[in-house]
Motif scaffolding. Structure first.
Motif, PDB file in Angstrom:
ATOM      1  N   ASP A   1      -6.830   4.817   8.186  1.00 37.16           N
ATOM      2  CA  ASP A   1      -7.847   5.761   8.660  1.00 37.16           C
ATOM      3  C   ASP A   1      -7.971   5.922  10.045  1.00 37.16           C
ATOM      4  OD1 ASP A   1     -10.047   7.521   8.325  1.00 37.16           O
ATOM      5  OD2 ASP A   1     -11.412   5.963   7.620  1.00 37.16           O
ATOM      6  N   ALA A   2      -8.569   6.890  10.438  1.00 38.02           N
ATOM      7  CA  ALA A   2      -8.593   7.189  11.654  1.00 38.02           C
ATOM      8  C   ALA A   2     -10.080   7.972  12.100  1.00 38.02           C
ATOM      9  CB  ALA A   2      -7.661   8.143  12.344  1.00 38.02           C
ATOM     10  N   PRO A   3     -10.265   8.063  13.414  1.00 38.94           N
ATOM     11  CA  PRO A   3     -11.747   8.950  13.851  1.00 38.94           C
ATOM     12  C   PRO A   3     -11.384  10.234  13.444  1.00 38.94           C
ATOM     13  CG  PRO A   3     -11.303   7.366  15.425  1.00 38.94           C
ATOM     14  CD  PRO A   3      -9.993   7.236  14.781  1.00 38.94           C
TER      15      PRO A   3
ATOM     16  N   LEU B   1      -8.688  15.640   9.653  1.00 38.30           N
ATOM     17  CA  LEU B   1      -7.910  16.407  10.289  1.00 38.30           C
ATOM     18  C   LEU B   1      -6.546  16.267  10.165  1.00 38.30           C
ATOM     19  CD1 LEU B   1      -9.686  17.021  13.652  1.00 38.30           C
ATOM     20  CD2 LEU B   1     -10.018  18.387  11.675  1.00 38.30           C
ATOM     21  N   ILE B   2      -6.094  14.837   9.786  1.00 33.13           N
ATOM     22  CA  ILE B   2      -4.720  14.545   9.256  1.00 33.13           C
ATOM     23  C   ILE B   2      -4.429  15.182   8.217  1.00 33.13           C
ATOM     24  CG2 ILE B   2      -3.183  12.667   8.713  1.00 33.13           C
ATOM     25  CD1 ILE B   2      -4.888  10.942  10.614  1.00 33.13           C
ATOM     26  N   VAL B   3      -5.171  15.316   7.136  1.00 29.00           N
ATOM     27  CA  VAL B   3      -5.152  16.074   5.853  1.00 29.00           C
ATOM     28  C   VAL B   3      -4.875  17.517   6.082  1.00 29.00           C
ATOM     29  CG1 VAL B   3      -6.166  16.664   3.664  1.00 29.00           C
ATOM     30  CG2 VAL B   3      -6.441  14.523   4.550  1.00 29.00           C
ATOM     31  N   LEU B   4      -5.676  18.171   7.177  1.00 27.08           N
ATOM     32  CA  LEU B   4      -5.281  19.660   7.457  1.00 27.08           C
ATOM     33  C   LEU B   4      -4.109  19.766   8.019  1.00 27.08           C
ATOM     34  CD1 LEU B   4      -9.080  20.469   8.718  1.00 27.08           C
ATOM     35  CD2 LEU B   4      -8.197  20.911   6.157  1.00 27.08           C
ATOM     36  N   ALA B   5      -3.624  18.879   8.960  1.00 30.79           N
ATOM     37  CA  ALA B   5      -2.566  18.989   9.529  1.00 30.79           C
ATOM     38  C   ALA B   5      -1.165  18.969   8.731  1.00 30.79           C
ATOM     39  CB  ALA B   5      -2.435  17.782  10.737  1.00 30.79           C
ATOM     40  N   CYS B   6      -1.380  18.217   7.600  1.00 36.01           N
ATOM     41  CA  CYS B   6      -0.421  17.843   6.736  1.00 36.01           C
ATOM     42  C   CYS B   6      -0.128  19.058   5.835  1.00 36.01           C
ATOM     43  CB  CYS B   6      -0.588  16.637   6.027  1.00 36.01           C
ATOM     44  SG  CYS B   6      -0.492  15.019   6.865  1.00 36.01           S
TER      45      CYS B   6
ATOM     46  N   LYS C   1       0.968  -1.336  -0.018  1.00 40.66           N
ATOM     47  CA  LYS C   1      -0.102   0.071  -0.085  1.00 40.66           C
ATOM     48  C   LYS C   1       0.996   1.204  -0.026  1.00 40.66           C
ATOM     49  CE  LYS C   1      -4.189  -1.890   2.454  1.00 40.66           C
ATOM     50  NZ  LYS C   1      -5.140  -1.625   3.527  1.00 40.66           N
ATOM     51  N   VAL C   2       2.077   1.420   0.740  1.00 43.92           N
ATOM     52  CA  VAL C   2       2.808   2.429   0.813  1.00 43.92           C
ATOM     53  C   VAL C   2       3.526   2.632  -0.699  1.00 43.92           C
ATOM     54  CG1 VAL C   2       4.958   3.515   1.826  1.00 43.92           C
ATOM     55  CG2 VAL C   2       3.377   2.248   3.280  1.00 43.92           C
ATOM     56  N   VAL C   3       3.977   1.596  -1.107  1.00 39.20           N
ATOM     57  CA  VAL C   3       4.620   1.905  -2.591  1.00 39.20           C
ATOM     58  C   VAL C   3       3.546   2.283  -3.456  1.00 39.20           C
ATOM     59  CG1 VAL C   3       5.873   0.713  -4.262  1.00 39.20           C
ATOM     60  CG2 VAL C   3       6.418   0.090  -1.821  1.00 39.20           C
ATOM     61  N   GLY C   4       2.278   1.733  -3.398  1.00 39.74           N
ATOM     62  CA  GLY C   4       1.227   1.992  -4.195  1.00 39.74           C
ATOM     63  C   GLY C   4       0.776   3.524  -4.319  1.00 39.74           C
ATOM     64  N   VAL C   5       0.732   3.997  -3.097  1.00 41.62           N
ATOM     65  CA  VAL C   5       0.354   5.483  -2.901  1.00 41.62           C
ATOM     66  C   VAL C   5       1.411   6.224  -3.327  1.00 41.62           C
ATOM     67  CG1 VAL C   5       0.089   7.347  -0.921  1.00 41.62           C
ATOM     68  CG2 VAL C   5      -1.236   5.040  -0.796  1.00 41.62           C
ATOM     69  N   PHE C   6       2.559   5.987  -3.128  1.00 41.60           N
ATOM     70  CA  PHE C   6       3.835   6.881  -3.759  1.00 41.60           C
ATOM     71  C   PHE C   6       3.748   6.546  -5.085  1.00 41.60           C
ATOM     72  CE2 PHE C   6       8.193   7.125  -5.227  1.00 41.60           C
ATOM     73  CZ  PHE C   6       8.573   8.254  -4.457  1.00 41.60           C
ATOM     74  N   GLY C   7       3.723   5.658  -5.605  1.00 38.29           N
ATOM     75  CA  GLY C   7       3.677   5.372  -7.140  1.00 38.29           C
ATOM     76  C   GLY C   7       2.307   6.283  -7.756  1.00 38.29           C
TER      77      GLY C   7
ATOM     78  N   PHE D   1      -1.985  11.968   1.758  1.00 38.51           N
ATOM     79  CA  PHE D   1      -3.000  11.184   0.931  1.00 38.51           C
ATOM     80  C   PHE D   1      -2.888   9.579   1.455  1.00 38.51           C
ATOM     81  CE2 PHE D   1      -4.026   8.664  -3.092  1.00 38.51           C
ATOM     82  CZ  PHE D   1      -4.801   9.845  -3.654  1.00 38.51           C
ATOM     83  N   SER D   2      -2.451   9.459   2.833  1.00 41.70           N
ATOM     84  CA  SER D   2      -2.619   8.286   3.493  1.00 41.70           C
ATOM     85  C   SER D   2      -3.768   7.868   3.932  1.00 41.70           C
ATOM     86  CB  SER D   2      -1.642   7.985   4.572  1.00 41.70           C
ATOM     87  OG  SER D   2      -1.637   9.129   5.485  1.00 41.70           O
ATOM     88  N   VAL D   3      -4.727   8.720   4.055  1.00 42.36           N
ATOM     89  CA  VAL D   3      -6.100   8.636   4.686  1.00 42.36           C
ATOM     90  C   VAL D   3      -7.304   8.670   3.701  1.00 42.36           C
ATOM     91  CG1 VAL D   3      -5.339   9.312   7.201  1.00 42.36           C
ATOM     92  CG2 VAL D   3      -6.269  11.039   5.373  1.00 42.36           C
ATOM     93  N   ILE D   4      -6.553   8.944   2.394  1.00 41.26           N
ATOM     94  CA  ILE D   4      -7.782   9.121   1.128  1.00 41.26           C
ATOM     95  C   ILE D   4      -8.222   7.664   0.915  1.00 41.26           C
ATOM     96  CG2 ILE D   4      -8.333   9.830  -0.890  1.00 41.26           C
ATOM     97  CD1 ILE D   4      -8.044  12.049   0.852  1.00 41.26           C
ATOM     98  N   PRO D   5      -9.408   7.209   0.822  1.00 39.69           N
ATOM     99  CA  PRO D   5     -10.018   5.953   0.671  1.00 39.69           C
ATOM    100  C   PRO D   5     -10.075   5.893  -1.015  1.00 39.69           C
ATOM    101  CG  PRO D   5     -11.916   7.445   1.499  1.00 39.69           C
ATOM    102  CD  PRO D   5     -10.778   8.119   1.702  1.00 39.69           C
ATOM    103  N   LEU D   6      -9.507   4.903  -1.484  1.00 40.58           N
ATOM    104  CA  LEU D   6      -9.476   4.662  -2.840  1.00 40.58           C
ATOM    105  C   LEU D   6     -10.617   3.842  -3.439  1.00 40.58           C
ATOM    106  CD1 LEU D   6      -5.463   4.663  -3.464  1.00 40.58           C
ATOM    107  CD2 LEU D   6      -6.903   6.578  -3.532  1.00 40.58           C
TER     108      LEU D   6
END
Length: 486
Positions: A129-131, A135-140, A26-32, A107-112
């Motif tokens: 994902d998290a509750p 807010l993770i996207v806004l913080a980044c 998943k990490v390599v996929g998101v990066f690619g 982009f790690s919390v974006i559902p694909l």
């Protein structure tokens, strides 16, 4: 608790249980995906803008020029890396990294997509994902400001510093409007988890309007149009894109905060900008456009929202949002900085607060009374909308009062014609007489100004063949008498 709309709809319990090699995939996929989307977005932008301007666009590298962005990236990698003499070297080096890494993390919390099978393992098409996923996207996105500010400050130059400060003020201002625009989404969805927000938009809402029962739309772009419009405007300012590309205004700041950067460091800033475009487009699709779920009428097909098909619908929505970014760049001129900041603080933020108050009031009234959704919209939403429109009209009329009075006086004939301009008599030009600069006159440079030669340009004796002309490396100051003496 939000009920799943389908068996393969992921919930918060589905995350954190993957084996290590699934997480690595998943990490390599998101990066690619982000790197490929950046390469695609660059070519897509150049092609679309060329089409709008009736040009050909890139057509040399690769089939129909589709590999032009890859060639540009390789060119930047092999260019000379120049370090300014006055730069703070550690900060100068870390600034592009601070701008790029948060762009990838957001982009790690974006559902694909839904839950799928990868090599026999059932896992959701989402890194985590998290509750409080939104807010993770806004913080980044807020962390990326530090890279821009430090890059402009560490360059040791004036224009990058001004560009970085302008960028910080712009991004902070419009990040407030962007955050306020999604509060209404939280109120409707009942969660800040990105996967649960997508699930909340899965089925249409049952609407009762004076006894009539029908299924309304489920996308929050339709249910919350004011939030969607504010978000669309705010993210354009947040990503420094035209017509809000004031930190990179070429006519004012040369190139903005990255003026002194070259080679791979400049490529990292460039990469961060386009990744932020992809991230905010993906977040818009998640919060307002149903996420990875197929739009109507494709959603009538039973298999449209299962398997790997949702990846196609999701990226089609992202590409549509990227097209809007490019469309704005090719259509609208750049705003003036004071107008831009005034629009953010005096228009977007107050409208966002008023809209949150209206949505919260309607939700509270619908929950505490027996009124239906249509009755709440009629008895509460319509009066609030009329009140907001009246306040805006009164404020607009008060702000334009001086202009209306001047126009009324001009229509009544109170404006007197000015005296005709008298041209100066013909003759040799001379320095205009009048008050000096110290006395309040217009600053005029002296006509007899003499610029001394640069001390670095030395006159050197050169030996040349007979009849050859040798330059001295500076402007010629040789007089006729010197030629005669030689």
């Amino acid at each position: 608790m939000i009920l799943s709309a389908a068996v393969d709809q992921p919930t918060l319990e589905d995350f954190g249980n993957d084996v290590w090699w699934i997480v690595l995939i998943k990490v390599v996929g998101v990066f690619g995906v982000l790197v490929l989307m950046t390469l695609f977005a660059i070519v897509f932008e150049r092609k679309v803008v060329a089409r709008m301007q009736q040009r050909i666009g890139p057509n040399r590298v690769g089939p129909r020029g589709y590999l032009q962005s890859l060639a540009d990236g390789l060119k930047l990698a092999f260019k000379e890396d120049i370090m300014p003499a006055l730069a703070d070297k550690p900060v100068y080096f870390l600034a592009p990294v601070l701008a790029t890494v948060p762009a990838f993390l957001a982009f790690s919390v974006i559902p694909l997509g839904p839950v799928v099978s990868i090599f026999g393992q059932q896992t959701p098409l989402q890194l985590t994902d998290a509750p409080i996923g939104v807010l993770i996207v806004l913080a980044c996105s807020a962390m990326g400001i530090y890279g821009i500010v430090l890059g402009g400050w560490a360059s040791g130059s004036t224009y990058p510093l001004l560009g970085s400060l302008r960028s910080a003020a712009q991004m902070v201002s419009y990040e407030i409007a962007m955050g306020l625009s999604i509060v209404a989404v939280f109120l409707y969805a009942g969660s800040m988890s990105t996967s649960e927000i997508v699930a909340a938009q899965a089925d249409g809402n049952q609407v009762s309007f004076f006894g009539l029962e029908f299924t309304g739309p489920g996308w929050y772009a339709i249910l919350l149009p004011v939030s969607f419009v504010i978000y669309a405007i705010a993210v354009v300012g947040e990503t420094n894109r035209a017509p809000f590309d004031l930190p990179e205004a070429e006519s004012e700041l040369v190139g903005g905060f990255h003026t002194e950067y070259s080679s791979l460091k400049f490529a990292l800033f460039f990469l961060a900008e386009y990744i932020n475009m992809v991230t905010v487009s993906a977040l818009a699709a998640t919060l307002f456009l149903g996420g990875w779920r197929a739009p109507w009428p494709i959603s009538i097909w039973d298999g449209a929202n299962s398997g790997w098909w949702p990846l196609l619908w999701f990226f089609l929505k992202v590409v549509a949002a990227l097209f809007v970014f490019i469309w704005l760049r090719g259509t609208l001129p750049r705003l003036r900085y004071d107008q831009f900041m005034r629009f953010g603080w005096k228009v977007l933020v107050p409208v966002a607060f008023a809209w949150i108050l209206a949505v919260a009031t309607m939700r509270a009234v619908a929950r505490e009374t027996d009124l239906s959704t249509g009755q709440v919209a009629l008895f509460v939403g319509v009066p609030i909308a009329l009140l907001v429109i009246a306040v805006l009209l009164i404020a607009s009329r008060a702000s334009n009062r001086a202009t209306r009075l001047a126009a009324r006086e001009a229509a009544a004939g109170s404006n007197h014609p000015t005296e005709p301009e008298v041209l100066p008599p013909p003759g040799p030009r001379s320095r205009p007489s009048g008050p000096s600069r110290a006395e309040g006159g217009f600053p005029v440079p002296p006509m007899d100004l003499v610029v001394p030669p640069s001390p670095r340009l030395r006159r050197r004796d050169a030996v040349a063949p007979e009849g050859a002309v040798v330059g001295t490396g500076r402007r010629s100051t040789t007089t006729i008498e010197e030629d005669v003496d030689d």
